[in-house]
Design an enzyme around this catalytic site. Structure first.
Site, mmCIF file in Angstrom:
data_model
loop_
_atom_site.group_PDB
_atom_site.id
_atom_site.type_symbol
_atom_site.label_atom_id
_atom_site.label_comp_id
_atom_site.label_asym_id
_atom_site.label_seq_id
_atom_site.Cartn_x
_atom_site.Cartn_y
_atom_site.Cartn_z
ATOM 1 C CG HIS A 10 -1.803 1.313 1.134
ATOM 2 N ND1 HIS A 10 -3.027 1.307 0.588
ATOM 3 C CD2 HIS A 10 -1.812 2.269 1.968
ATOM 4 C CE1 HIS A 10 -3.653 2.474 0.836
ATOM 5 N NE2 HIS A 10 -2.954 3.121 1.401
ATOM 6 C CB CYS A 11 1.705 3.682 -2.563
ATOM 7 S SG CYS A 11 2.777 5.084 -3.062
ATOM 8 C CB VAL A 12 1.831 5.926 2.995
ATOM 9 C CG1 VAL A 12 1.767 4.494 3.665
ATOM 10 C CG2 VAL A 12 3.289 6.167 2.671
ATOM 11 N N GLY A 71 -2.046 6.863 -1.269
ATOM 12 C CA GLY A 71 -3.069 6.389 -0.825
ATOM 13 C C GLY A 71 -3.737 5.373 -1.621
#
Length: 285
Positions: free
Chosen positions: A131-133, A136
């Site tokens: 999950h790419c913070v 998002g």
């Protein structure tokens, strides 16, 4: 009152999801504006050279290069966010379940191999990487190409910005490595608040520092994902000693970037159909 607080919290949470995207966009466009200023105003030419034909060509080439990279960063990032990597709307094959399928109690459905549930997105993602913070969004089967090419152009753009900001470092260090110059490079905020430097000097020092730190971080991240791609793995599979989906370097690249992998990285609009469906994968064992 409870309903109002719940509604308020939902709005805050929704805004929080978009905050990293806004901050990233602000940072990218700030760096682009600063480098454009360096090219157009502070170009390293002698006064008599600044009005020559070579000066105009030099500036045009630099502006084309940086806006080509900016266009690729923003377009790939946009497609990455808009492309849905989850199982929503995907027919998973009914009752014909093979080896490696699992049951997700959150989504209440069977999921194929390499698919896992993301608790941030609250859905299972096909060939989930992580999950790419910063955006998002989950990195999965359908949007991995846009994620990787965005990362590549971010690396190239930051490298270019570091080179263009070399003169900023030269100006700061022209009198040697002093306490003032070191503090300006490492902690420009303190120098600004204490009134030791002007807002203009702070802006140049801060963006130059950001370019160097960002380049190192993005370079490490890009190198890691290129290695993963060549090995036929995802971030979640990195810790495993087995590589059952490793088809060889060239085939692994094609699995991630599609049929026209050798040219699709130049522009996100170049079609490059993926060889699989995100459900069934070729394996070596």
């Amino acid at each position: 009152m409870a309903r109002f607080m719940s509604s308020l919290w939902c709005k805050v949470e929704s805004s929080g999801r978009h905050l990293p995207i806004v901050l990233n966009a602000l940072l990218v466009f700030s760096i682009t504006a600063e480098v454009s200023y360096l090219v157009l105003v502070e170009a390293p030419f002698e006064p008599e050279q600044k009005k020559t034909e070579w000066s105009t060509m030099w500036k045009a080439m630099h502006l084309f290069a940086q806006y080509f990279m900016l266009g690729n960063i923003t377009w790939n990032a946009s497609l990455f966010v808009k492309t849905n990597p989850s199982i929503r709307g995907v027919f998973l094959g009914g009752d014909a379940l093979g080896q490696g399928w699992r049951y997700c109690y959150n989504c209440e459905t069977h999921t194929p191999p390499r698919c896992s549930h993301c608790y941030d997105c609250n859905v299972c993602v096909l060939r989930r990487d992580h999950h790419c913070v910063f955006f998002g969004q989950c990195v999965g089967f359908y949007n991995y190409r846009y994620f990787l090419t965005c990362l590549f152009f971010m690396w190239a753009g930051l490298l270019y910005a570091v080179v263009m900001n070399a003169e900023v470092f030269i100006v700061i260090l022209k009198e040697g490595v002093t306490f003032h110059s070191v503090l300006l490079l490492l902690m420009p905020w303190i120098m600004l608040v204490s009134g030791q430097v002007t807002a203009r000097a702070f802006a140049f020092a801060f963006i130059a520092d950001t370019c160097v730190v960002g380049f190192l971080l993005v370079a490490a991240f890009l190198f890691f994902h290129v290695v993963l791609m060549l090995r036929g793995q995802t971030t979640r599979e990195w810790y495993s000693t087995r590589r059952p989906y490793n088809l060889g370097a060239l085939a692994n690249i094609r699995e991630c970037l599609g049929k026209y992998w050798y040219i699709c990285w130049l522009c996100p609009l170049i079609p490059s159909p993926l060889p699989g469906d995100g459900i069934n994968f070729k394996g070596v064992d």
